[in-house]
Design a protein around this motif. Structure first.
Motif, PDB file in Angstrom:
ATOM      1  N   MET A   7       0.831  -1.212   0.000  1.00  0.00           N
ATOM      2  CA  MET A   7       0.000   0.000   0.000  1.00  0.00           C
ATOM      3  C   MET A   7       0.862   1.258   0.000  1.00  0.00           C
ATOM      4  SD  MET A   7      -3.055  -1.154   2.591  1.00  0.00           S
ATOM      5  CE  MET A   7      -3.631   0.502   2.828  1.00  0.00           C
ATOM      6  N   PHE A   8       1.896   1.281   0.826  1.00  0.00           N
ATOM      7  CA  PHE A   8       2.779   2.444   0.843  1.00  0.00           C
ATOM      8  C   PHE A   8       3.572   2.556  -0.452  1.00  0.00           C
ATOM      9  CE2 PHE A   8       2.048   2.847   5.390  1.00  0.00           C
ATOM     10  CZ  PHE A   8       2.062   4.226   5.541  1.00  0.00           C
ATOM     11  N   GLY A   9       3.919   1.427  -1.052  1.00  0.00           N
ATOM     12  CA  GLY A   9       4.590   1.468  -2.343  1.00  0.00           C
ATOM     13  C   GLY A   9       3.704   2.056  -3.427  1.00  0.00           C
ATOM     14  N   GLY A  10       2.432   1.646  -3.447  1.00  0.00           N
ATOM     15  CA  GLY A  10       1.487   2.216  -4.412  1.00  0.00           C
ATOM     16  C   GLY A  10       1.249   3.690  -4.178  1.00  0.00           C
ATOM     17  N   LEU A  11       1.164   4.072  -2.896  1.00  0.00           N
ATOM     18  CA  LEU A  11       0.994   5.488  -2.576  1.00  0.00           C
ATOM     19  C   LEU A  11       2.220   6.293  -3.009  1.00  0.00           C
ATOM     20  CD1 LEU A  11      -0.781   7.639  -1.210  1.00  0.00           C
ATOM     21  CD2 LEU A  11       0.370   7.066   0.937  1.00  0.00           C
ATOM     22  N   ALA A  12       3.406   5.713  -2.847  1.00  0.00           N
ATOM     23  CA  ALA A  12       4.632   6.402  -3.268  1.00  0.00           C
ATOM     24  C   ALA A  12       4.651   6.616  -4.777  1.00  0.00           C
ATOM     25  CB  ALA A  12       5.855   5.605  -2.822  1.00  0.00           C
ATOM     26  N   VAL A  13       4.216   5.613  -5.544  1.00  0.00           N
ATOM     27  CA  VAL A  13       4.167   5.759  -7.000  1.00  0.00           C
ATOM     28  C   VAL A  13       3.176   6.851  -7.394  1.00  0.00           C
ATOM     29  CG1 VAL A  13       3.492   4.582  -9.130  1.00  0.00           C
ATOM     30  CG2 VAL A  13       4.939   3.420  -7.471  1.00  0.00           C
ATOM     31  N   PHE A  14       2.021   6.866  -6.738  1.00  0.00           N
ATOM     32  CA  PHE A  14       1.024   7.896  -7.029  1.00  0.00           C
ATOM     33  C   PHE A  14       1.556   9.296  -6.704  1.00  0.00           C
ATOM     34  CE2 PHE A  14      -2.332  10.672  -5.375  1.00  0.00           C
ATOM     35  CZ  PHE A  14      -3.083  10.825  -6.534  1.00  0.00           C
ATOM     36  N   ILE A  15       2.201   9.438  -5.556  1.00  0.00           N
ATOM     37  CA  ILE A  15       2.724  10.750  -5.160  1.00  0.00           C
ATOM     38  C   ILE A  15       3.835  11.192  -6.115  1.00  0.00           C
ATOM     39  CG2 ILE A  15       3.992  11.974  -3.351  1.00  0.00           C
ATOM     40  CD1 ILE A  15       2.339  10.466  -1.311  1.00  0.00           C
ATOM     41  N   LEU A  16       4.662  10.250  -6.565  1.00  0.00           N
ATOM     42  CA  LEU A  16       5.702  10.604  -7.532  1.00  0.00           C
ATOM     43  C   LEU A  16       5.086  11.092  -8.837  1.00  0.00           C
ATOM     44  CD1 LEU A  16       8.701  10.740  -8.230  1.00  0.00           C
ATOM     45  CD2 LEU A  16       8.498   8.387  -9.066  1.00  0.00           C
ATOM     46  N   ALA A  17       4.051  10.397  -9.319  1.00  0.00           N
ATOM     47  CA  ALA A  17       3.380  10.845 -10.541  1.00  0.00           C
ATOM     48  C   ALA A  17       2.752  12.220 -10.340  1.00  0.00           C
ATOM     49  CB  ALA A  17       2.312   9.829 -10.950  1.00  0.00           C
ATOM     50  N   ALA A  18       2.141  12.436  -9.169  1.00  0.00           N
ATOM     51  CA  ALA A  18       1.554  13.744  -8.880  1.00  0.00           C
ATOM     52  C   ALA A  18       2.634  14.819  -8.810  1.00  0.00           C
ATOM     53  CB  ALA A  18       0.773  13.685  -7.572  1.00  0.00           C
ATOM     54  N   ALA A  19       3.800  14.483  -8.271  1.00  0.00           N
ATOM     55  CA  ALA A  19       4.890  15.459  -8.182  1.00  0.00           C
ATOM     56  C   ALA A  19       5.398  15.844  -9.559  1.00  0.00           C
ATOM     57  CB  ALA A  19       6.027  14.897  -7.329  1.00  0.00           C
ATOM     58  N   VAL A  20       5.513  14.859 -10.455  1.00  0.00           N
ATOM     59  CA  VAL A  20       5.987  15.150 -11.810  1.00  0.00           C
ATOM     60  C   VAL A  20       4.975  16.033 -12.541  1.00  0.00           C
ATOM     61  CG1 VAL A  20       6.464  14.095 -14.052  1.00  0.00           C
ATOM     62  CG2 VAL A  20       7.443  13.110 -11.982  1.00  0.00           C
ATOM     63  N   VAL A  21       3.701  15.657 -12.484  1.00  0.00           N
ATOM     64  CA  VAL A  21       2.663  16.457 -13.147  1.00  0.00           C
ATOM     65  C   VAL A  21       2.592  17.852 -12.538  1.00  0.00           C
ATOM     66  CG1 VAL A  21       0.169  16.647 -13.520  1.00  0.00           C
ATOM     67  CG2 VAL A  21       1.320  14.467 -13.885  1.00  0.00           C
ATOM     68  N   TYR A  22       2.623  17.927 -11.200  1.00  0.00           N
ATOM     69  CA  TYR A  22       2.549  19.221 -10.516  1.00  0.00           C
ATOM     70  C   TYR A  22       3.758  20.085 -10.862  1.00  0.00           C
ATOM     71  CZ  TYR A  22       2.001  22.603  -6.753  1.00  0.00           C
ATOM     72  OH  TYR A  22       1.852  23.753  -6.037  1.00  0.00           O
ATOM     73  N   GLY A  23       4.939  19.470 -10.907  1.00  0.00           N
ATOM     74  CA  GLY A  23       6.148  20.230 -11.201  1.00  0.00           C
ATOM     75  C   GLY A  23       6.154  20.807 -12.603  1.00  0.00           C
ATOM     76  N   PHE A  24       5.719  20.031 -13.598  1.00  0.00           N
ATOM     77  CA  PHE A  24       5.681  20.537 -14.971  1.00  0.00           C
ATOM     78  C   PHE A  24       4.555  21.536 -15.188  1.00  0.00           C
ATOM     79  CE2 PHE A  24       8.056  16.592 -16.129  1.00  0.00           C
ATOM     80  CZ  PHE A  24       9.201  17.250 -16.545  1.00  0.00           C
ATOM     81  N   TRP A  25       3.448  21.316 -14.523  1.00  0.00           N
ATOM     82  CA  TRP A  25       2.283  22.153 -14.748  1.00  0.00           C
ATOM     83  C   TRP A  25       2.386  23.492 -14.016  1.00  0.00           C
ATOM     84  CZ3 TRP A  25      -3.393  20.128 -14.004  1.00  0.00           C
ATOM     85  CH2 TRP A  25      -4.273  21.013 -14.627  1.00  0.00           C
TER      86      TRP A  25
END
Length: 132
Positions: A7-25
């Motif tokens: 569960m924490f691994g899946g949450l980490a992947v989601f947060i990383l994707a959100a960080a990449v999208v947030y950073g570019f946007w």
């Protein structure tokens, strides 16, 4: 613990994707840094839980055929009538209000926090183990 690690691994992947999208946007450094730090924290906790799950026995949450009652039992000891969390909350409120209204208020909050922590730690030291 395997399930919690995943569960924490899946949450980490989601947060990383959100960080990449947030950073570019947004092109905003503070929020991107906060999301990357949250990713690192989730990764660290997930790794710890997955690493510990190899050494520990499987719990009921790791078995597919387990019932809810299999995880029943004593969880731990919780103080039934402690006033120390209230003192810690009051001290923390004063300290954080000091950040808003003025740092001088922090000097009134810190002693209250220290008294709350001291009282909570030594709440059950009575009798023969009590220091004079």
């Amino acid at each position: 613990m395997k399930l919690q690690g995943k569960m924490f691994g899946g949450l980490a992947v989601f947060i990383l994707a959100a960080a990449v999208v947030y950073g570019f946007w947004s092109k905003e450094a503070v929020g991107t840094t906060a999301l990357i730090l949250a990713f690192c924290m989730c990764t660290m906790i997930g790794f710890y839980l997955a690493f510990t799950a190899r050494r520990a026995d499987n719990g009921p949450q790791d078995r597919e055929n387990a019932d809810i009652a299999d995880d029943a039992g004593e969880v731990g000891f919780f103080s039934p009538h402690s006033w120390q969390p209230l003192m810690l909350a009051a001290g923390g409120s004063l300290a954080f209000l000091g950040i808003i209204f003025g740092w001088w208020l922090l000097f009134f909050g810190l002693p209250v926090i220290l008294m709350g922590v001291w009282g909570w730690v030594f709440e059950y030291y009575h009798g023969e183990n009590r220091t004079q």
